[in-house]
Design a protein around this motif. Sequence first.
Motif, PDB file in Angstrom:
ATOM      1  N   THR A   1     -10.059  -1.957  11.261  1.00 11.18           N
ATOM      2  CA  THR A   1      -9.228  -0.957  10.578  1.00 11.18           C
ATOM      3  C   THR A   1      -9.684  -0.675   9.148  1.00 11.18           C
ATOM      4  OG1 THR A   1      -7.679  -2.649   9.824  1.00 11.18           O
ATOM      5  CG2 THR A   1      -7.167  -1.562  11.896  1.00 11.18           C
ATOM      6  N   LEU A   2     -10.553  -1.499   8.622  1.00  7.87           N
ATOM      7  CA  LEU A   2     -10.946  -1.366   7.216  1.00  7.87           C
ATOM      8  C   LEU A   2     -11.858  -0.164   6.951  1.00  7.87           C
ATOM      9  CD1 LEU A   2     -11.514  -5.094   6.260  1.00  7.87           C
ATOM     10  CD2 LEU A   2      -9.432  -3.719   6.085  1.00  7.87           C
ATOM     11  N   SER A   3     -12.480   0.378   7.969  1.00  6.51           N
ATOM     12  CA  SER A   3     -13.405   1.492   7.772  1.00  6.51           C
ATOM     13  C   SER A   3     -12.700   2.779   7.328  1.00  6.51           C
ATOM     14  CB  SER A   3     -14.195   1.751   9.057  1.00  6.51           C
ATOM     15  OG  SER A   3     -13.319   2.121  10.098  1.00  6.51           O
ATOM     16  N   VAL A   4     -11.390   2.859   7.473  1.00  6.26           N
ATOM     17  CA  VAL A   4     -10.666   4.076   7.080  1.00  6.26           C
ATOM     18  C   VAL A   4     -10.413   4.144   5.576  1.00  6.26           C
ATOM     19  CG1 VAL A   4      -9.525   4.244   9.319  1.00  6.26           C
ATOM     20  CG2 VAL A   4      -8.361   3.084   7.445  1.00  6.26           C
ATOM     21  N   PHE A   5     -10.641   3.051   4.859  1.00  8.88           N
ATOM     22  CA  PHE A   5     -10.374   3.029   3.431  1.00  8.88           C
ATOM     23  C   PHE A   5     -11.593   3.478   2.634  1.00  8.88           C
ATOM     24  CE2 PHE A   5      -7.374  -0.012   5.234  1.00  8.88           C
ATOM     25  CZ  PHE A   5      -6.199   0.482   4.716  1.00  8.88           C
ATOM     26  N   ASP A   6     -11.334   4.094   1.476  1.00  9.05           N
ATOM     27  CA  ASP A   6     -12.396   4.656   0.651  1.00  9.05           C
ATOM     28  C   ASP A   6     -13.027   3.668  -0.324  1.00  9.05           C
ATOM     29  OD1 ASP A   6     -12.077   7.133   1.824  1.00  9.05           O
ATOM     30  OD2 ASP A   6     -10.588   7.795   0.344  1.00  9.05           O
ATOM     31  N   ASN A   7     -12.252   2.684  -0.784  1.00  8.72           N
ATOM     32  CA  ASN A   7     -12.821   1.764  -1.774  1.00  8.72           C
ATOM     33  C   ASN A   7     -12.347   0.325  -1.545  1.00  8.72           C
ATOM     34  OD1 ASN A   7     -10.336   1.254  -3.301  1.00  8.72           O
ATOM     35  ND2 ASN A   7     -10.507   3.400  -3.931  1.00  8.72           N
ATOM     36  N   LYS A   8     -13.011  -0.584  -2.241  1.00  8.03           N
ATOM     37  CA  LYS A   8     -12.750  -2.011  -2.054  1.00  8.03           C
ATOM     38  C   LYS A   8     -11.342  -2.417  -2.491  1.00  8.03           C
ATOM     39  CE  LYS A   8     -17.542  -3.513  -2.349  1.00  8.03           C
ATOM     40  NZ  LYS A   8     -18.512  -4.336  -3.057  1.00  8.03           N
ATOM     41  N   ASP A   9     -10.812  -1.761  -3.516  1.00 11.04           N
ATOM     42  CA  ASP A   9      -9.461  -2.095  -3.982  1.00 11.04           C
ATOM     43  C   ASP A   9      -8.424  -1.782  -2.913  1.00 11.04           C
ATOM     44  OD1 ASP A   9     -10.400  -2.995  -6.434  1.00 11.04           O
ATOM     45  OD2 ASP A   9     -10.114  -1.046  -7.415  1.00 11.04           O
TER      46      ASP A   9
ATOM     47  N   ILE B   1      -8.983  -1.700   0.313  1.00  8.94           N
ATOM     48  CA  ILE B   1      -9.191  -2.682   1.388  1.00  8.94           C
ATOM     49  C   ILE B   1      -8.507  -4.002   1.029  1.00  8.94           C
ATOM     50  CG2 ILE B   1     -10.936  -4.121   2.528  1.00  8.94           C
ATOM     51  CD1 ILE B   1     -12.819  -1.676   2.387  1.00  8.94           C
ATOM     52  N   ALA B   2      -8.739  -4.475  -0.196  1.00  8.79           N
ATOM     53  CA  ALA B   2      -8.140  -5.740  -0.631  1.00  8.79           C
ATOM     54  C   ALA B   2      -6.615  -5.662  -0.600  1.00  8.79           C
ATOM     55  CB  ALA B   2      -8.628  -6.102  -2.030  1.00  8.79           C
ATOM     56  N   SER B   3      -6.078  -4.542  -1.052  1.00  2.19           N
ATOM     57  CA  SER B   3      -4.627  -4.358  -1.055  1.00  2.19           C
ATOM     58  C   SER B   3      -4.066  -4.360   0.360  1.00  2.19           C
ATOM     59  CB  SER B   3      -4.286  -3.049  -1.763  1.00  2.19           C
ATOM     60  OG  SER B   3      -2.908  -2.820  -1.742  1.00  2.19           O
ATOM     61  N   PHE B   4      -4.752  -3.694   1.282  1.00  4.41           N
ATOM     62  CA  PHE B   4      -4.317  -3.644   2.681  1.00  4.41           C
ATOM     63  C   PHE B   4      -4.322  -5.043   3.300  1.00  4.41           C
ATOM     64  CE2 PHE B   4      -5.559  -3.426   7.177  1.00  4.41           C
ATOM     65  CZ  PHE B   4      -4.470  -2.749   7.695  1.00  4.41           C
ATOM     66  N   VAL B   5      -5.427  -5.782   3.106  1.00  8.30           N
ATOM     67  CA  VAL B   5      -5.538  -7.114   3.701  1.00  8.30           C
ATOM     68  C   VAL B   5      -4.480  -8.045   3.120  1.00  8.30           C
ATOM     69  CG1 VAL B   5      -7.033  -9.145   3.924  1.00  8.30           C
ATOM     70  CG2 VAL B   5      -7.969  -6.854   4.298  1.00  8.30           C
ATOM     71  N   LYS B   6      -4.289  -8.004   1.800  1.00 10.08           N
ATOM     72  CA  LYS B   6      -3.255  -8.840   1.175  1.00 10.08           C
ATOM     73  C   LYS B   6      -1.880  -8.504   1.733  1.00 10.08           C
ATOM     74  CE  LYS B   6      -5.628  -9.478  -3.225  1.00 10.08           C
ATOM     75  NZ  LYS B   6      -5.646  -9.114  -4.649  1.00 10.08           N
ATOM     76  N   GLY B   7      -1.592  -7.208   1.905  1.00  9.66           N
ATOM     77  CA  GLY B   7      -0.306  -6.788   2.459  1.00  9.66           C
ATOM     78  C   GLY B   7      -0.097  -7.296   3.872  1.00  9.66           C
ATOM     79  N   LYS B   8      -1.143  -7.218   4.691  1.00 10.34           N
ATOM     80  CA  LYS B   8      -1.041  -7.706   6.072  1.00 10.34           C
ATOM     81  C   LYS B   8      -0.796  -9.215   6.112  1.00 10.34           C
ATOM     82  CE  LYS B   8      -1.443  -4.399   9.027  1.00 10.34           C
ATOM     83  NZ  LYS B   8      -0.354  -4.115   9.939  1.00 10.34           N
ATOM     84  N   VAL B   9      -1.523  -9.956   5.301  1.00 12.40           N
ATOM     85  CA  VAL B   9      -1.361 -11.405   5.272  1.00 12.40           C
ATOM     86  C   VAL B   9       0.044 -11.764   4.781  1.00 12.40           C
ATOM     87  CG1 VAL B   9      -2.159 -13.547   4.192  1.00 12.40           C
ATOM     88  CG2 VAL B   9      -3.820 -11.895   5.085  1.00 12.40           C
ATOM     89  N   LYS B  10       0.520 -11.082   3.741  1.00 12.23           N
ATOM     90  CA  LYS B  10       1.871 -11.341   3.240  1.00 12.23           C
ATOM     91  C   LYS B  10       2.914 -11.012   4.305  1.00 12.23           C
ATOM     92  CE  LYS B  10       0.949 -10.754  -1.668  1.00 12.23           C
ATOM     93  NZ  LYS B  10       1.163  -9.936  -2.859  1.00 12.23           N
ATOM     94  N   ALA B  11       2.693  -9.941   5.077  1.00  9.15           N
ATOM     95  CA  ALA B  11       3.628  -9.576   6.145  1.00  9.15           C
ATOM     96  C   ALA B  11       3.669 -10.653   7.221  1.00  9.15           C
ATOM     97  CB  ALA B  11       3.232  -8.231   6.752  1.00  9.15           C
ATOM     98  N   LEU B  12       2.509 -11.207   7.565  1.00 11.57           N
ATOM     99  CA  LEU B  12       2.473 -12.285   8.550  1.00 11.57           C
ATOM    100  C   LEU B  12       3.218 -13.512   8.053  1.00 11.57           C
ATOM    101  CD1 LEU B  12      -1.225 -11.956   9.696  1.00 11.57           C
ATOM    102  CD2 LEU B  12       0.801 -11.479  11.072  1.00 11.57           C
TER     103      LEU B  12
END
Length: 116
Positions: free
Chosen positions: A23-31, A33-44
């Motif tokens: 799912t990370l390929s849809v994002f434009d920049n590293k920030d 991506i990092a925000s998305f991954v952190k959000g997913k981990v926090k949700a879990l």
Amino acid sequence: ACGATLEEINQHWDWLEQNLLHTLSVFDNKDDIASFVKGKVKALIAEETSSRLAEQEEEPEKFREALVKFEARFNFPEAEKLVTYYSCCCWKGRVPRQGWLYLSINHLCFYSFFLG
């Protein structure tokens, strides 16, 4: 990924690759991506914590009642888990709207007893 052993770390890393990498390929920049991954981990973490809280809560019946109301009022998919809820008031104009604030994995919802 973290763990007490290299095997546990590799297991966590494999999970991240299988569940997030595509799912990370849809994002434009590293920030982003990092925000998305952190959000997913926090949700879990919140999902795991909420299931523990529901079991350990002093008044599990009240939590179950709130969960039933949350599901009926907001009609989210089953995957959307209620984390906690609060009795609160929302001011709109000069009139306070008393109701319930529901915090779920991805949403913050307010339900007012007052019409409108």
